[in-house]
Motif scaffolding. Structure first.
Motif, mmCIF file in Angstrom:
data_model
loop_
_atom_site.group_PDB
_atom_site.id
_atom_site.type_symbol
_atom_site.label_atom_id
_atom_site.label_comp_id
_atom_site.label_asym_id
_atom_site.label_seq_id
_atom_site.Cartn_x
_atom_site.Cartn_y
_atom_site.Cartn_z
ATOM 1 N N ALA A 68 -1.240 -12.806 14.204
ATOM 2 C CA ALA A 68 -0.979 -11.277 14.270
ATOM 3 C C ALA A 68 -2.437 -10.607 14.186
ATOM 4 O O ALA A 68 -3.459 -10.913 13.412
ATOM 5 N N ILE A 69 -2.612 -9.702 15.192
ATOM 6 C CA ILE A 69 -3.831 -8.877 14.944
ATOM 7 C C ILE A 69 -3.521 -7.385 15.048
ATOM 8 O O ILE A 69 -2.859 -6.853 15.816
ATOM 9 N N HIS A 102 -4.915 -10.910 11.383
ATOM 10 C CA HIS A 102 -6.445 -10.306 11.406
ATOM 11 C C HIS A 102 -6.475 -8.740 11.666
ATOM 12 O O HIS A 102 -4.989 -8.519 11.953
ATOM 13 N N ALA A 103 -7.284 -7.901 11.347
ATOM 14 C CA ALA A 103 -7.159 -6.543 11.550
ATOM 15 C C ALA A 103 -8.288 -6.097 12.602
ATOM 16 O O ALA A 103 -9.528 -6.502 11.963
ATOM 17 N N CYS A 104 -8.355 -5.082 13.248
ATOM 18 C CA CYS A 104 -9.173 -4.588 14.101
ATOM 19 C C CYS A 104 -9.173 -3.000 14.015
ATOM 20 O O CYS A 104 -8.198 -2.346 13.973
ATOM 21 N N ALA A 105 -10.304 -2.346 13.865
ATOM 22 C CA ALA A 105 -10.277 -1.102 13.569
ATOM 23 C C ALA A 105 -11.808 -0.528 13.766
ATOM 24 O O ALA A 105 -12.734 -0.988 13.634
ATOM 25 N N THR A 106 -11.716 0.792 14.699
ATOM 26 C CA THR A 106 -13.261 1.332 15.086
ATOM 27 C C THR A 106 -13.787 2.002 13.763
ATOM 28 O O THR A 106 -15.123 1.404 13.625
ATOM 29 N N HIS A 107 -13.134 2.593 13.164
ATOM 30 C CA HIS A 107 -13.870 3.276 12.167
ATOM 31 C C HIS A 107 -13.355 2.718 10.728
ATOM 32 O O HIS A 107 -12.124 2.676 10.119
ATOM 33 N N LYS A 138 -1.220 -18.504 20.122
ATOM 34 C CA LYS A 138 -0.260 -17.431 20.315
ATOM 35 C C LYS A 138 -0.227 -15.981 19.612
ATOM 36 O O LYS A 138 0.272 -15.538 18.549
ATOM 37 N N PRO A 139 -1.390 -15.277 20.172
ATOM 38 C CA PRO A 139 -1.823 -14.048 19.607
ATOM 39 C C PRO A 139 -0.657 -12.644 19.895
ATOM 40 O O PRO A 139 -0.003 -12.832 20.790
ATOM 41 N N VAL A 140 -0.483 -12.040 18.844
ATOM 42 C CA VAL A 140 0.406 -10.772 18.951
ATOM 43 C C VAL A 140 -0.350 -9.600 18.560
ATOM 44 O O VAL A 140 -0.777 -9.829 17.311
ATOM 45 N N VAL A 141 -0.219 -8.614 19.474
ATOM 46 C CA VAL A 141 -1.066 -7.351 18.806
ATOM 47 C C VAL A 141 -0.039 -6.461 18.183
ATOM 48 O O VAL A 141 1.116 -6.267 18.698
ATOM 49 N N VAL A 142 -0.340 -6.014 17.158
ATOM 50 C CA VAL A 142 0.478 -5.298 15.997
ATOM 51 C C VAL A 142 -0.093 -3.970 16.066
ATOM 52 O O VAL A 142 -1.180 -3.523 15.375
ATOM 53 N N SER A 143 0.886 -2.734 16.540
ATOM 54 C CA SER A 143 0.339 -1.405 16.073
ATOM 55 C C SER A 143 1.190 -1.097 14.670
ATOM 56 O O SER A 143 2.289 -1.200 14.360
ATOM 57 N N PRO A 144 0.143 -0.487 13.724
ATOM 58 C CA PRO A 144 0.626 -0.120 12.490
ATOM 59 C C PRO A 144 1.738 0.941 12.495
ATOM 60 O O PRO A 144 2.451 1.225 11.329
ATOM 61 N N GLU A 203 -9.512 -11.870 8.328
ATOM 62 C CA GLU A 203 -10.602 -10.908 8.655
ATOM 63 C C GLU A 203 -10.503 -9.616 9.164
ATOM 64 O O GLU A 203 -9.172 -9.272 9.854
ATOM 65 N N THR A 204 -11.175 -8.721 8.663
ATOM 66 C CA THR A 204 -11.171 -7.332 9.238
ATOM 67 C C THR A 204 -12.356 -6.883 10.107
ATOM 68 O O THR A 204 -13.597 -7.029 9.446
ATOM 69 N N ILE A 205 -12.221 -6.441 11.359
ATOM 70 C CA ILE A 205 -13.303 -6.349 12.329
ATOM 71 C C ILE A 205 -13.392 -4.609 12.336
ATOM 72 O O ILE A 205 -12.539 -4.214 12.907
ATOM 73 N N VAL A 206 -14.514 -4.035 12.090
ATOM 74 C CA VAL A 206 -14.719 -2.947 12.271
ATOM 75 C C VAL A 206 -16.286 -2.836 13.039
ATOM 76 O O VAL A 206 -16.675 -3.566 13.075
ATOM 77 N N THR A 207 -16.291 -1.402 13.357
ATOM 78 C CA THR A 207 -17.797 -1.273 13.979
ATOM 79 C C THR A 207 -18.512 -0.188 12.955
ATOM 80 O O THR A 207 -18.075 0.176 12.072
ATOM 81 N N ASN A 208 -19.832 -0.288 13.461
ATOM 82 C CA ASN A 208 -20.692 0.556 12.748
ATOM 83 C C ASN A 208 -20.895 1.967 12.755
ATOM 84 O O ASN A 208 -21.965 2.879 12.707
#
Length: 312
Positions: A215-216, A244-249, A163-169, A267-272
């Motif tokens: 929540a993502i 969970h958290a996702c961000a580009t930078h 049951k994912p929900v995407v959250v805008s901060p 978990e926090t997912i970022v790119t390189n």
């Protein structure tokens, strides 16, 4: 375009530059990028670039001013050495948060940086997930604007979260969160916050239901980690199963990694786009590589092909 494809890099993120060059099956161009004893930046190209199609890979991350200066000097050196075309590849665009005046008597720093890059001699810019898309309009040269959303969404989709929900901060990131939500097939929630002062955020209210859901949080950058930790706590209080958290930078300024380590984030997912700071093993940070995406974009620009396929 006619001319050899060559790639150079400053000191901001050499591992990413090497990875991009490796995907393109070429060696990183030889250049001395250092400092004189008086602290001034020093650049010297150590190979011929006459008539070449050159890409300079340099995110303007911390220390921002030093890396920006390296980029400008590299562009100037390439132009004076008769490179046919110079593209500034800026996976992360420093000063992007200063894209408008918030009070009187302030500079618009993001615009000034754009002017400097053009004046140094860049013919075009390749970047990723600008904090404010309007920055593209600050340039009088072509800007190709890549997105990390599809890469991050694919990783989240493969986790099969319940049951994912995407959250805008914040309200400003709703468009980004909605696009992410569509990619993974999830619900949407929005956190309303205000900043009493720079780099300090307080959660005011939430729109959307997160109870019993995973929540993502999706954002373009993680700076101090305070907003993220506060958002995660707020989501758990409202009944989210996990956050969970996702961000580009992943800027991770100051003690951000220890704040994230102590937070409720799984978990926090970022790119390189930006190198990770040292001592962040315990912060549960996963890094996804954007090198294949940049390599493909560079090859398409070099061959004068459309980049539209990269945005699907």
């Amino acid at each position: 375009m006619e001319g050899r494809l060559q790639i150079f890099s400053g000191n901001a993120n050499r591992p990413l530059a090497k990875e991009i060059a490796s995907h393109l099956n070429i060696n990183l161009g030889r250049a001395m990028v250092g400092r004189f004893k008086n602290g001034e930046s020093r650049v010297k190209l150590e190979e011929n670039v006459r008539g070449s199609d050159v890409f300079v890979i340099q995110p303007t991350c911390t220390p921002v001013n030093e890396h920006l200066m390296e980029l400008l000097l590299l562009i100037d050196a390439l132009r004076r050495a008769s490179a046919a075309r110079v593209t500034a590849v800026m996976p992360y665009y420093g000063y992007a948060k200063q894209e408008k005046k918030t009070t009187g008597r302030e500079p618009i720093s993001a615009k000034l940086v754009a002017n400097l890059i053009r004046t140094a001699g860049a013919h075009r810019v390749l970047t990723m997930d600008l904090h404010a898309p309007a920055i593209e309009g600050f340039f009088d040269i072509p800007v190709d604007h890549l997105q990390a959303g599809p890469l991050l969404a694919e990783y989240i989709r493969d986790l099969n979260l319940p049951k994912p929900v995407v959250v805008s901060p914040d309200a400003g990131g709703v468009g980004r969160a909605n696009s992410f939500r569509e990619r993974i097939g999830a619900a949407l929630a929005i956190i309303a916050k205000q900043r009493p002062q720079p780099d300090v955020a307080e959660v005011l209210e939430m729109v959307g239901d997160v109870e019993g859901r995973t929540a993502i949080i999706v954002d373009d950058m993680i700076s101090t980690g305070g907003t993220l930790a506060e958002a995660a706590r707020s989501l758990k209080e409202r009944g989210a199963l996990a956050v969970h958290a996702c961000a580009t930078h992943g800027i991770f300024a100051g003690d951000a990694t220890s704040i994230i380590e102590k937070s409720m984030l799984v978990e926090t997912i970022v790119t390189n786009t930006i190198p990770l700071p040292p001592n962040c093993e315990g912060a549960r940070i996963r890094v996804m590589s954007v090198a294949p995406l940049f390599a493909e974009a560079i090859m398409r620009i070099h061959k004068d092909l459309s980049l539209s396929a990269l945005f699907s």
